[in-house]
Design a protein around this motif. Sequence first.
Motif, mmCIF file in Angstrom:
data_model
loop_
_atom_site.group_PDB
_atom_site.id
_atom_site.type_symbol
_atom_site.label_atom_id
_atom_site.label_comp_id
_atom_site.label_asym_id
_atom_site.label_seq_id
_atom_site.Cartn_x
_atom_site.Cartn_y
_atom_site.Cartn_z
ATOM 1 N N MET A 323 0.970 -1.209 0.128
ATOM 2 C CA MET A 323 0.389 -0.219 0.001
ATOM 3 C C MET A 323 0.841 1.267 0.247
ATOM 4 O O MET A 323 1.827 1.488 0.817
ATOM 5 N N THR A 342 -9.000 2.531 3.987
ATOM 6 C CA THR A 342 -9.571 0.825 3.796
ATOM 7 C C THR A 342 -9.769 0.588 2.262
ATOM 8 O O THR A 342 -9.582 -0.395 1.477
ATOM 9 N N LYS A 344 -7.468 0.956 0.271
ATOM 10 C CA LYS A 344 -6.335 0.340 -0.354
ATOM 11 C C LYS A 344 -5.627 -1.389 -0.370
ATOM 12 O O LYS A 344 -4.939 -1.174 -0.154
ATOM 13 N N ARG A 345 -6.528 -0.973 1.484
ATOM 14 C CA ARG A 345 -6.285 -2.902 1.594
ATOM 15 C C ARG A 345 -7.243 -3.072 1.142
ATOM 16 O O ARG A 345 -6.718 -4.344 0.126
#
Length: 429
Positions: A323, A342, A344-345
């Motif tokens: 990320m 969130t 990016k995850r």
Amino acid sequence: MNVLDSEKVAGLLVNAGWTLTAAPDSADLVLYNTCSVREKAACRVYAHLGQMRGLKRRRPEMLLGVMGCVAQQEGEEMIRQVDGLNLVVGTRRWHLIPQHLDRLLDGEAAAIVDVEMDAEPVPVEVDNVLRANPFRAFVTIMEGCDNYCAYCVVPHVRGRERSRPAAAILGEIRNLTARGVVEVMLLGQNVNSYRDPSPRGLTFAGLLDEIAGLPDLRRLRFTTSHPKDFDRDVLDVMLARPTICRQLHLPAQSGSSAVLQAMNRKYTRAEYLAKVDMIRAAPEEFSLSSDFIVGFPGESAADFEETLSLLEYVGFDSIFSFMYSPRPNTAAAGWADTIPVTEKRERLMTLQALQERIQRATNRREIGREHRVLVDGRGREPDQLASRTDTNKIVHFHGPSNLIGCFVDVRITGASSHTLQAERIDHRS
Ligand code: SAH
Ligand code: SF4
């Protein structure tokens, strides 16, 4: 690179009369080597140093130090933040650690910070690297980086590119092979921009060719190749020299030309894929690996889709994926970090799930093939050995420990997304 830096400093310290201990509780010196390429790694350094506080209180005579990129980046600030820290040494000054320790032990200072960047115009040569592995070694060919990718802290903490003289590199590898090393991995942030500073002026292709010609070296690898600089000349040397492993690490970072431009990577999606096509068109099969960053500022859902489609197109044998995290002094640090964590995850998980699927399929194609592997060490199961193919795939098979460090011929019998299983078809060579 950090493993090798630690081995260099350990070698210098042993040469200066220190001995290694596995027990920090009784150590006279605890020295952390640090990475600041992502925020998480950098934060972890402070947590580790904090854990040393109790030990330092009980044994105030113990010296506590930090080297590497976080030390370079933070400098004096680390002394202010960490109680009892005695030494902060930057990326261009580690060769002076033994002298700094002598000054601390003589009571000349309670703490020393040395993060000078301009002092050493050429890479420092070290004769006594304390290498953990007797048959496989890392060798630096160049240091620093001039590419200034918008997200990357490396040029800021490691400085400008500097290459080692080819004669010094060849001499080091000759010494290593004389001591039983059979596999060498050449290291540089961008090995393809290697230029021999001596009058011979060898390019990376020329250097590779000479190293591959050394009589006792059995396997030669290198990392990292910046895709903009990887060209036909290096591929031709690889094809002409069977010692050079059929493996290339070509970090793409993104599959979207717009994101690549914002990242200052200096190639487009099409240019990256043209290099992949050139490699795939070669008469031999190469294993390809890559790095990806998800959630770079401005990366849209469509940009991310392009990364996924690039993954599908290339079918990498393995990838590292991260990320995005803003790093100090980089161009992108000034831009809004637009993608929520969130999201990016989520993108990272999607990317990794796709890669798992690709790897499972790529590895399954290996079943039935024969490989000559170099045995690294023991596997997890009893009597199991862990080894690597020329193409850098991990292979497990059953065999005795005295095969560690040997080449063995195996046939692949099973595959998962990260490892291959095999059986021996020959004795050691
Ligand atoms: N010189 C190498 C890699 C250096 S850093 C190259 O050019 O590829 C290793 C990897 O860390 C990079 O390839 C990139 O994928 C990742 N990385 C670097 N900076 C990052 C950042 N700010 N956030 C997330 N990942 C990063
Ligand atoms: Fe960082 Fe780019 Fe240099 Fe690699 S090429 S070290 S990613 S600046």
